[in-house]
Design an enzyme around this catalytic site. Structure first.
Site, short mmCIF file in Angstrom:
data_model
loop_
_atom_site.label_atom_id
_atom_site.label_comp_id
_atom_site.label_asym_id
_atom_site.label_seq_id
_atom_site.Cartn_x
_atom_site.Cartn_y
_atom_site.Cartn_z
N GLU B 49 0.98 -1.11 -0.12
CA GLU B 49 0.15 -0.12 -0.19
C GLU B 49 1.17 1.23 0.06
OE1 GLU B 49 -2.13 0.17 3.73
OE2 GLU B 49 -2.80 -1.97 3.49
N ASP B 60 -4.45 8.73 11.74
CA ASP B 60 -2.95 8.34 11.84
C ASP B 60 -2.28 8.57 13.22
OD1 ASP B 60 -2.28 6.57 9.44
OD2 ASP B 60 -2.64 8.42 8.31
#
Lengths: 417, 264
Positions: B49, B60
């Site tokens: 990815e 995140d």
């Protein structure tokens, strides 16, 4: 100076709270205002947003909830707030009649208390013991810490490190009220980064925690909930204007950062087609310098913090950092309902530079003995311009969304006081 | 070009889970990202990815935030992301882009899907695009012949899992825990239950991400999932390395450990 006595009024009703069915302008089932709004968030948060939406839907139709909210607004927040006409200030506005809605007189010094008390009550209904919030100028943080203290909730406030410095006094207030203040050092170290960090906390602690969102941005249902709790500003002002002047104002002016004080005063007037609605964004150092927060006037449609709206972004969708002398307007996004009001033409949005806002800030202090928040000073500067355009026959209602005590550090530097 | 379908069929035939590695484009440098991702493939990652660096990465944790900040600071743009995909796809790994929605929205959904396919990318993972808002992207992806991957979470109801799975084509990404990205000491106990609940709604492979960072954890997750996704742990090795060469060596070492884990 003419003053009106605060309206006695009746108990807050479900219709007052939501305008539900009055204007037919609630978002659709997906939280959309036209193409704006919705939910662009990690799947992990969807159940929590659904839970908040469902509980709010029950609360807004629950007389006991409305009664408790109304009671707190009256006995704790100091509502209804008065209207104050400011003729000496208005001399600089072409002689137009200017009337202020005094949200600066509420407990904690800004309109933010309205939303916060509503959501703190909602937090209790949700059975949650901890609230988190983002803050820019610190007003929403202070209001949240206040409501958390009042209701015995644990409170964590995320605040950009730059804003912590600009608004040191508010940081101290939050701490005194028992909140934990977490300075955010990521990105631009301002409001948008504080929101990112609050979302990270929420997704981690969602079982115990309500994210007490401070403006009408973010994923559905926040834009609707925050609007409804802020809506009391316009509901009161509309009644008071009729009492004071016998007519509705020609225009309503408000500052727009995320947009909660503006939607709060606009909303009750949306159905009044003869009342112009004017929002004033932070022009910072000027559009041409690129250092501004002109989201609606110079931004483009995108997604930020969970909703589709106007955003300051580059051609690849990266958020552009905003600038304003006013921390509360220093935000590169805006509530989706304003995006919708802009595109539908019902409201008009303009920029006010730092210099214009500071001039209005000083003018109101000198002519009327009222020190406004720098955020609200953008609306005052807008009213001065609008008054000169409309002429002496016009009546302009301005939302004085907060008081300027917190801004004295900025003012001392700006004016060499 | 290796498709996700090929990867998962092969892993199944080998009676193991697939290993999925994440790295943002432009980190540690534009070329360094291609080198690091290549090292991850050589060490045993089946799928890569490539993260599209975004200014507001609200799901995140600190490690990926740090990497993404560096990528943006060194001027990484979408053209660089596509060039990274092209470089990594050449290694034979199935290569996806993981991105928040706004960059695609702004670039144009059809244009992005087409450009990604042209670069050899096989699909996207879009963590903040909900099923309700995903229609145009799924259409654009189908037209360009690339896969769409969305996330389910431990908090997801059965209805939500069904709705998300119905939007996925390559695999379903099961977020192992309630929280942001980042390696943890142990894999959340919620992960296995979520994988099992997801399987009841789809025949697609189910991969687990968030919090996996070593071979032992990879082996544990491989015991119940079709794929193991590791991101922050790779980034951490690069961040902690004194120079690029030792960073690549550390990435290879972790990749090999994880590859052994998914085969245990």
């Amino acid at each position: 100076m003419r003053q009106v006595t605060p309206t006695e009024g009746t108990l807050l009703t479900a219709a007052d709270l939501a305008g539900n069915g009055v204007h037919g302008d609630d978002p659709d089932v997906h939280g959309k205002f036209g193409i704006f709004g919705g939910r662009y968030v990690p799947e992990a948060l969807i159940p929590a947003l659904d839970e908040v939406a469902a509980e709010y839907d029950r609360a807004r139709n629950d007389v006991a909830f409305l009664r408790e909210f109304d009671h707190l607004l009256r006995t704790y927040a100091g509502r209804p707030t008065t209207l104050t006409e400011v003729p000496r200030f208005a001399e600089q506005a072409g002689g137009a009649r200017i009337i202020l809605k005094r949200e600066d007189l509420t407990h904690t010094g800004a309109h933010k208390i309205n939303n916060v008390l509503g959501q703190a009550l909602l937090t209790k209904r949700l059975g949650k013991k901890r609230v988190i919030a983002e803050t820019g100028a610190g007003q929403h943080g202070v209001a949240t810490a206040t409501a958390a203290a009042l209701m015995g909730l644990e409170c964590v406030i995320y605040m950009g490190a730059v804003d912590c410095e600009r608004q040191a006094l508010n940081v101290a207030r939050m701490k005194l009220l028992g909140a934990t203040v977490v300075p955010v050092h990521n990105g631009s170290k301002t409001l948008k980064d504080a929101i990112n960090e609050a979302f990270r906390d929420w997704v981690t602690n969602v079982d115990s925690t309500h994210y007490l969102f401070g403006t009408i941005a973010g994923p559905h249902p926040f834009p609707e909930i925050v609007r409804d709790f802020a809506r009391i500003i316009g509901v009161e002002a509309r009644r008071q204007m009729l009492e004071l002047t016998g007519a509705l104002p020609d225009a309503v002016c408000a500052a727009v950062g995320g947009g909660s004080n503006a939607i709060g005063i606009f909303h009750a007037f949306i159905g009044d087609q003869n009342v112009a609605l004017h929002g004033y964004e932070a022009g910072g150092r000027g559009l041409e310098t690129g250092e501004h927060a002109l989201t609606l006037t110079a931004g483009s449609v995108g997604v930020l913090h969970g909703s589709r709206t106007y955003v300051l972004q580059d051609e690849e969708g990266q958020t552009i950092e905003s600038h304003s002398i006013s921390a509360g307007l220093d935000y590169p996004g805006v509530g989706p309902e304003h995006a919708w009001l802009k595109d539908s033409g019902r409201a008009t949005y303009h920029g006010i530079t730092d210099a214009e806002a500071m001039e209005a800030f000083a003018l109101l202090a000198r002519t009327e003995g009222i020190i406004p928040a720098i955020e609200s000073s953008h609306a005052l500067a807008g009213a001065l311009k609008l008054g000169r355009e409309l002429g002496p026959e016009a009546t302009i209602l301005v939302n004085l969304s907060g008081r300027g005590d917190k801004d004295m550090g900025t003012a001392m530097k700006y004016f060499n006081l | 070009m290796t498709t996700l379908q090929t990867v998962f069929a092969k892993a199944k035939a080998d009676e193991r889970a697939a290993l999925v590695g994440y790295l943002p484009a432009g980190f540690p440098t534009k070329d360094g990202a291609i080198a690091a991702a290549t090292a991850m493939v050589e060490a045993g990652c089946d799928v890569i990815e490539i993260g599209l660096p975004y200014s507001d990465p609200l799901m995140d944790g600190p490690t990926i935030q740090d990497a993404v900040h560096r990528a943006l600071t060194n001027g990484t743009r979408i053209a660089d992301v596509l060039r990274t995909v092209e470089g990594v796809a050449k290694t034979g790994a199935a290569t996806l882009v993981m991105t928040y929605w706004n960059p695609i929205d702004r670039y144009g959904a059809e244009r992005f899907a087409r450009d990604l396919a042209d670069a050899g990318g096989v699909g996207t993972i879009t963590p903040d695009l909900t099923p309700e808002e995903s229609g145009p992207w799924r259409q654009a992806s189908a037209d360009a012949g690339i896969d769409t991957v969305f996330l389910v979470a431990p908090s997801s109801t059965e209805e939500r899992i069904q709705a998300v799975a119905d939007c996925c084509t390559g695999f379903v990404y099961a977020a192992s825990l309630m929280g942001v990205t980042g390696a943890r000491d142990s894999v959340s106990s919620a992960a296995q239950g979520l994988v099992e609940r997801t399987r009841a709604h789809t025949d697609l492979p189910v991969c687990v991400g968030l919090g996996v960072g070593n071979g032992r954890q990879a082996a544990e997750v491989a015991g119940y999932a079709d794929g193991v996704i590791v991101g922050s742990a790779f980034i951490r090795r690069i961040l902690d390395a004194p120079d690029e060469a030792s960073g690549l060596a550390a990435v290879r070492e972790l990749g090999a450990e994880l590859a052994a884990g998914v085969r245990a």
